[in-house]
Motif scaffolding. Sequence first.
Motif, PDB file in Angstrom:
ATOM      1  N   SER A 180      47.665 -39.335   6.519  1.00  0.00           N
ATOM      2  CA  SER A 180      47.577 -37.994   5.916  1.00  0.00           C
ATOM      3  C   SER A 180      46.289 -37.270   6.283  1.00  0.00           C
ATOM      4  O   SER A 180      46.040 -36.177   5.793  1.00  0.00           O
ATOM      5  N   TYR A 181      45.473 -37.877   7.157  1.00  0.00           N
ATOM      6  CA  TYR A 181      44.204 -37.262   7.581  1.00  0.00           C
ATOM      7  C   TYR A 181      43.394 -36.817   6.362  1.00  0.00           C
ATOM      8  O   TYR A 181      43.520 -37.390   5.282  1.00  0.00           O
ATOM      9  N   LEU A 182      42.558 -35.787   6.535  1.00  0.00           N
ATOM     10  CA  LEU A 182      41.830 -35.231   5.384  1.00  0.00           C
ATOM     11  C   LEU A 182      42.636 -34.008   4.975  1.00  0.00           C
ATOM     12  O   LEU A 182      42.547 -32.940   5.586  1.00  0.00           O
ATOM     13  N   GLY A 183      43.470 -34.207   3.978  1.00  0.00           N
ATOM     14  CA  GLY A 183      44.579 -33.286   3.741  1.00  0.00           C
ATOM     15  C   GLY A 183      44.388 -32.212   2.687  1.00  0.00           C
ATOM     16  O   GLY A 183      45.374 -31.658   2.195  1.00  0.00           O
ATOM     17  N   GLY A 184      43.151 -31.933   2.310  1.00  0.00           N
ATOM     18  CA  GLY A 184      42.938 -30.835   1.372  1.00  0.00           C
ATOM     19  C   GLY A 184      43.098 -31.259  -0.083  1.00  0.00           C
ATOM     20  O   GLY A 184      43.495 -32.393  -0.389  1.00  0.00           O
ATOM     21  N   GLU A 185      42.798 -30.299  -0.988  1.00  0.00           N
ATOM     22  CA  GLU A 185      42.682 -30.630  -2.419  1.00  0.00           C
ATOM     23  C   GLU A 185      43.997 -31.095  -3.075  1.00  0.00           C
ATOM     24  O   GLU A 185      43.975 -31.705  -4.137  1.00  0.00           O
ATOM     25  N   ALA A 186      45.130 -30.778  -2.437  1.00  0.00           N
ATOM     26  CA  ALA A 186      46.413 -31.175  -3.041  1.00  0.00           C
ATOM     27  C   ALA A 186      47.054 -32.314  -2.264  1.00  0.00           C
ATOM     28  O   ALA A 186      48.276 -32.524  -2.326  1.00  0.00           O
ATOM     29  N   VAL A 187      46.223 -33.080  -1.563  1.00  0.00           N
ATOM     30  CA  VAL A 187      46.756 -34.129  -0.693  1.00  0.00           C
ATOM     31  C   VAL A 187      47.642 -35.109  -1.472  1.00  0.00           C
ATOM     32  O   VAL A 187      48.657 -35.588  -0.960  1.00  0.00           O
ATOM     33  N   GLY A 188      47.276 -35.407  -2.721  1.00  0.00           N
ATOM     34  CA  GLY A 188      48.023 -36.389  -3.509  1.00  0.00           C
ATOM     35  C   GLY A 188      49.445 -35.934  -3.772  1.00  0.00           C
ATOM     36  O   GLY A 188      50.393 -36.719  -3.719  1.00  0.00           O
ATOM     37  N   LYS A 189      49.602 -34.660  -4.028  1.00  0.00           N
ATOM     38  CA  LYS A 189      50.951 -34.111  -4.273  1.00  0.00           C
ATOM     39  C   LYS A 189      51.787 -34.256  -2.999  1.00  0.00           C
ATOM     40  O   LYS A 189      52.945 -34.682  -3.054  1.00  0.00           O
ATOM     41  N   ALA A 190      51.180 -33.917  -1.870  1.00  0.00           N
ATOM     42  CA  ALA A 190      51.904 -34.017  -0.595  1.00  0.00           C
ATOM     43  C   ALA A 190      52.264 -35.469  -0.307  1.00  0.00           C
ATOM     44  O   ALA A 190      53.391 -35.768   0.134  1.00  0.00           O
TER      45      ALA A 190
END
Length: 758
Positions: A471-481
């Motif tokens: 998931s790379y460094l996927g931003g503040e909502a990475v967990g949802k994605a």
Amino acid sequence: MLVGVVMKEGIKMNIDKIIDEMTLEEKAGLLSGKDMWHTKGIKRLGIDEIMVSDGPHGLRKVLDGESESIKANCFPTASALACSFDRSLLERVGRAIGNECASEDIAVILGPGTNIKRTPLCGRNFEYFSEDPYLAGEMSSAFIKGVQSQGVGTSLKHFACNNQEHRRMSVSAEIDERTLREIYLAAFEAPVKNSKPWTVMCSYNRINGEYASQNKKLLSDILRDEWGYEGLVMSDWGAVDEREKGVYAGLDLEMPGSMGKNDKAIVEVVRSGRLDEKYVDKCVKRVLELVEKSEFKIGDVKWDKEKDHSLCAEAESECIVLLKNEGGILPLKKNEKIAFLGEFAKSPRFQGGGSSHINSYKVTSALDAVKDICDVTYAKGYITERDETDKELLSEAVRAAKEADKVVIFAGLPDSFESEGFDRKHMKMPNCQLELIDEVLKVNKNVIVVLNNGSPIEMPFSDNVAAILESYLGGEAVGKAQVDVLFGTVNPSGKLAETFPKKLSDNPSYLNYPGEGNTVKYREGIFVGYRYYDKKEIEPLYEFGFGLSYTTFEYSDMSVSHDELKEDQLLTVKVNVKNTGSVKGKEAVQLYVRDTHSNVIRPEKELKGFEKTELMPGEEKQLVFKLDKRAFAYYDPKISDWRIEYGRFDILIGSSSRDIRLEKSVYVSPQKEIKEPYTVNSLCCDIIENPEGKKLLLELLGISDEAESANEEYKIISLGEMPLRSLVSFVPIKEITREKIEDFVKKLNLTLLGEEND
Ligand code: BGC
């Protein structure tokens, strides 16, 4: 003119008149920043100051006197976004960020970064898109379009060849001209030409000995004269060496400024006659044009942070790459007993350190997001502060794994492993995380590893675990994605924008990185990323363009518009893609071009197109690609231009760079064959390639009659790689003298090239 937005009329400045009225001191002063984030204003002339701000995967606005930036949405970093292979997504993210900037009165956001990933060790790779210039260029172009549609400028950075953090402010990247053009500059050329960024930011480093900040070849000859760039060039923060040289080279704005010292230096060189004031005026004009552009404001801008948070999640879910899914272990089912292990499940690493660091509005971890779906057990498993196994945490995690049907381990690189400002020393994950994976595998084989990292890592566990999600460094909502992909709410469709080698030493830059002292030689030339692994037949861990899905796709009915193509014609390539599985999914179809015969060394294949499409189960769509002459060309330093050689090119359609499904050939003929004049040192084999040349050579050798020539063919073949001048020694014909050969060369040039030649 912006489309679809309400514009407030800005002030139309009479720039030439303003420049006429300015003193030399005022002009010089305008060419450097007022402070970290503002340009200078001049009240008496009605020139406003403007504010620039870092990003680029969100807004990092720092208010006066504050050290922390304002709360903002942190979108997936470029390393993740590129895996979407989706121009429209990049444009949407750009639009959202542009809107945020507009609402905060930011004139220019400092990004995107489009540098090529030469080595996986570069600490800043998470801020860059790809190892491939075409993909990097397309991603940057789309992002810039999005931001600038909101009346906010971008700063395409870091121009150029800033491919490592090690000694970034002094190192000289030593690169041959062909490599520079085909790989490192091409990633900038496309966005400059297609999306016209308001500003370009020069890099810290030197290129072939000259600092980017005073590199006339780069900033004026190539960027402006060749590519037609009309915007402003600013320095990276503190990248200026000799300011006067920068003004001459076309560096308009020094940031953040030097407390007036360099402004004085500019005044001094002009007064002493060493620099013509016209160079200062050109820079001033471009600063004023930027101020003028940023005066136009969009009316009624609203920044809805919740809405943008959702976009952060949606964007990241399009980027996550499914690297392995043995036995279809994913997607997870709600009724299974699931354990989430690893600190990153609770506190994900979703962005990198340094100037791009966003003060995130809110963070959604996988553990937060999974609450809406089902209960999972959680154990922290490891710590991130140090690479040290915490025995208690480890045993707790193993216990949880034992009880579960399936185990998801959230792992990757902690902040201390990669950041702006330094490079990694190796490609390994922390040992404490590897130990966790090993120990868990001893008690449960149903292990899924979810990765958070900004750049490739070695994966000693890849054969043993059942599934891997990058998931790379996927931003503040990475967990949802991550949760959406894990449970199949979203079918993964990301594809790797860079090669994951099995080990660091496989990487093409390995022998020539980080260089010696202040010099790094790019000796691998154009063979960066998959161009190298393909040519050397080195099997990577995961190849460029690779990514799995929960469904399957079938490719068929490929067609090309021409069998024979003239250089200035467009080639249209069509292909059908069908979803042959049972769930909806998206596929990024890739087009590569291969030159089958060439007089120069070329890569095995190069990406020249991609299209992503969504398909329902059973649905089939036709995708269309257009290729122009650049898709077939290489850069020839001898003519300082792009060049196409006549011949057969293969058009390859693939699901990844190593999973080519369909191919067709096309013969391409250049508009004008570029021929080099013959000399006495030309080789016989090169001359006989041309039927007319062969005839003339036979004549020289006294073989005139056709039947005889067929008979004597062996003679000229045996001359092979001999230069013409050597015929004097090796052909037993008395009449063949040096003078006769010189005359022959003149005749050759006249007959074959139509040129007189001395
Ligand atoms: C970075 C740039 C950044 C600038 C301003 C520099 O150190 O290289 O990317 O935009 O700082 O923070």
